[in-house]
Design a protein around this motif. Structure first.
Motif, PDB file in Angstrom:
ATOM      1  N   GLN A  52       7.371   1.512   3.273  1.00 22.69           N
ATOM      2  CA  GLN A  52       6.288   0.564   3.569  1.00 22.69           C
ATOM      3  C   GLN A  52       6.050   0.492   5.073  1.00 22.69           C
ATOM      4  O   GLN A  52       6.993   0.481   5.873  1.00 22.69           O
ATOM      5  N   SER A  79       2.889  -4.626   8.376  1.00 23.24           N
ATOM      6  CA  SER A  79       1.564  -5.148   8.069  1.00 23.24           C
ATOM      7  C   SER A  79       0.657  -4.998   9.283  1.00 23.24           C
ATOM      8  O   SER A  79       1.127  -4.881  10.412  1.00 23.24           O
ATOM      9  N   TYR A 104      -5.061   2.436   9.801  1.00 27.37           N
ATOM     10  CA  TYR A 104      -4.539   2.496   8.436  1.00 27.37           C
ATOM     11  C   TYR A 104      -5.611   3.006   7.471  1.00 27.37           C
ATOM     12  O   TYR A 104      -5.347   3.816   6.585  1.00 27.37           O
ATOM     13  N   ARG A 105      -6.808   2.508   7.643  1.00 27.11           N
ATOM     14  CA  ARG A 105      -7.907   2.912   6.776  1.00 27.11           C
ATOM     15  C   ARG A 105      -8.145   4.411   6.883  1.00 27.11           C
ATOM     16  O   ARG A 105      -8.258   5.123   5.888  1.00 27.11           O
ATOM     17  N   GLU A 115      -5.520   6.323   5.262  1.00 29.31           N
ATOM     18  CA  GLU A 115      -5.632   6.267   3.807  1.00 29.31           C
ATOM     19  C   GLU A 115      -6.670   7.283   3.339  1.00 29.31           C
ATOM     20  O   GLU A 115      -6.450   8.011   2.368  1.00 29.31           O
ATOM     21  N   TYR A 172      -1.317   4.772   1.181  1.00 24.77           N
ATOM     22  CA  TYR A 172      -2.081   4.089   0.141  1.00 24.77           C
ATOM     23  C   TYR A 172      -1.771   2.604   0.231  1.00 24.77           C
ATOM     24  O   TYR A 172      -0.720   2.199   0.734  1.00 24.77           O
ATOM     25  N   THR A 173      -2.698   1.833  -0.247  1.00 28.09           N
ATOM     26  CA  THR A 173      -2.579   0.393  -0.131  1.00 28.09           C
ATOM     27  C   THR A 173      -2.375  -0.224  -1.505  1.00 28.09           C
ATOM     28  O   THR A 173      -3.008   0.159  -2.482  1.00 28.09           O
ATOM     29  N   ARG A 174      -1.451  -1.165  -1.620  1.00 25.14           N
ATOM     30  CA  ARG A 174      -1.345  -1.937  -2.857  1.00 25.14           C
ATOM     31  C   ARG A 174      -1.680  -3.369  -2.520  1.00 25.14           C
ATOM     32  O   ARG A 174      -0.991  -4.008  -1.731  1.00 25.14           O
ATOM     33  N   ARG A 175      -2.759  -3.809  -3.139  1.00 26.51           N
ATOM     34  CA  ARG A 175      -3.245  -5.159  -2.851  1.00 26.51           C
ATOM     35  C   ARG A 175      -2.107  -6.182  -2.911  1.00 26.51           C
ATOM     36  O   ARG A 175      -1.368  -6.219  -3.894  1.00 26.51           O
ATOM     37  N   VAL A 204       1.050  -1.559   2.753  1.00 22.00           N
ATOM     38  CA  VAL A 204       0.621  -0.169   2.913  1.00 22.00           C
ATOM     39  C   VAL A 204       1.852   0.730   2.851  1.00 22.00           C
ATOM     40  O   VAL A 204       2.874   0.430   3.462  1.00 22.00           O
TER      41      VAL A 204
END
Lengths: 147, 147, 147, 147
Positions: D35, D38, D57-58, D61, D67-70, D74
């Motif tokens: 991970q 943040s 980060y975007r 991705e 990848y992001t998990r809501r 990340v």
DNA sequence: GTGGTCTAGACCACG
DNA sequence: GTGGTCTAGACCACC
């Protein structure tokens, strides 16, 4: 007097801005880390073109007095107050020597020159509005630069 | 050093020439009736465009310091030494005021300025080579004006 | 290829011009005293705005590579070829160290890097058109600067 | 030195962050499933605008590295180490070619360049602090992704 | 003719 | 929002 910038002066507007900023740093009115007004804001206040302000800022960055953070703004560099003050002083002393040498060569006497200097000292005309600030409220009241 | 004209200076070449001549008259190195070098000759000596010398001579003629005799050359006017000396003085005093004001604005004290002036007076540097003259041998050794 | 300036490059046009000139001096294609093409002329040749060329020239003047004579043009300074060459070299060596350090950190072996360098050397792509000159015929054929 | 981000650098902050992450993955300092800090945490540590970290980060991705998990955070994607390593390599090789081409154009010889490379290889400086890590402690010590 | 300065306004990258 | 870059075109001083 609305502005301390003189459009009709023979010295270029962007140079006037540069002098103002340099002097403000040398005199401590602008401190390291302070943010300057944005190009657009200052250009509106001075009623000059943004490019003109940008040019001044850019020159000052080349001189090492300011630094730019893209999208953030322009800030006063650290550790340059002393150098800035000294540069100001040296420049002035140099010019003083020049003009006194010329005066001497022109046959003026020491007493005479002394008198003129004394008289000049008693005026309070300062080229850059040493008073708390005319128009150029150079430091932004907001925040310091994030590092 | 071949020339006392500084082509890298920010002050225009023609102004430098004008100042030289004015100063030479004020200091008596050029006397009323003396002939100046021809535009062509001076431009070659200074490695400068003839137009530049011509412009300086023209300006000085307008100011009343010089006069031209067609086919003969350019000569120093009579009865202008005093005025010339005064103009020189005024110019110098003006610049003195300027630089002292700036010094004051930069936070320099009267004592400090006084010291610098004193030191400057003790040197014998003159801006235009008070020595017989570097390049600007402004008076032609030949003849006086026939008038 | 009509021009060696790439409008679509990510590096600013004025920087490209600066690099061209610096490289031309370092490589001797521009010699001390040479006159550069006028702002207007170069801007037409490169099909860019005069201001863009002027900015490049101005920067190079600040860097000490060029000097300007009002009304005359822009010239290559004397005594800077060596420094210019050295600066070029230092800049390149610095970047070389950087990228090799990065390559090493990324786990690449000496042999591998050596091969890449060798291959790169065998190409004849030069960023500034080292060939006698693409479009930037930088020196004016006319005359040298008067002093 | 608190941070390995250089705000005075000409390369954009978000690109510096992207390179850091990519390199950390390529070198194994960040492993699949790890991970990342943040956006908020990293932005504070780097003293940088959160938007800047978010943008990095975007981008990463989109590139497929993260990848992001809501609501979770990340994470590093799986099966991208090889591609990541290759991308790093390509980027480095590209820059190597660039700088070697420039060196060649500047008249440097193959031997000279070889020497510099060799010397550079013998140092152990790595651009991103190959040491356990300066500021960019990119992996969160906490937990792996639950996926 | 030369460069220097300034304006007006556009588009872009960055945060 | 910030500054960076570029264009188009003006006026000026200098040579």
């Amino acid at each position: 007097m609305l502005s301390s910038i003189d459009i009709h002066s023979s010295v270029a507007v962007y140079v006037q801005i540069e002098n103002h900023v340099q002097f403000a740093i040398a005199s401590g009115r602008l401190k390291p880390g302070d943010q300057l007004p944005s190009v657009r804001e200052l250009s509106e206040r001075l009623e000059v073109n943004p490019n003109t302000v940008a040019k001044a800022y850019r020159d000052l960055e080349v001189m090492g007095l300011l630094y730019t953070r893209r999208g953030m703004g322009v800030f006063v560099n650290k550790g340059i107050e002393v150098k800035c003050r000294e540069d100001c002083r040296k420049r002035i002393i140099g010019r003083l020597h020049e003009v006194v040498a010329e005066a001497k060569a022109a046959g003026m006497e020491a007493d005479e020159i002394g008198e003129i200097v004394a008289k000049s000292m008693s005026f309070d005309a300062s080229p850059y509005g040493a008073t708390p600030s005319s128009l150029l409220q150079l430091a932004r009241p907001r925040k310091k630069a994030a590092k």
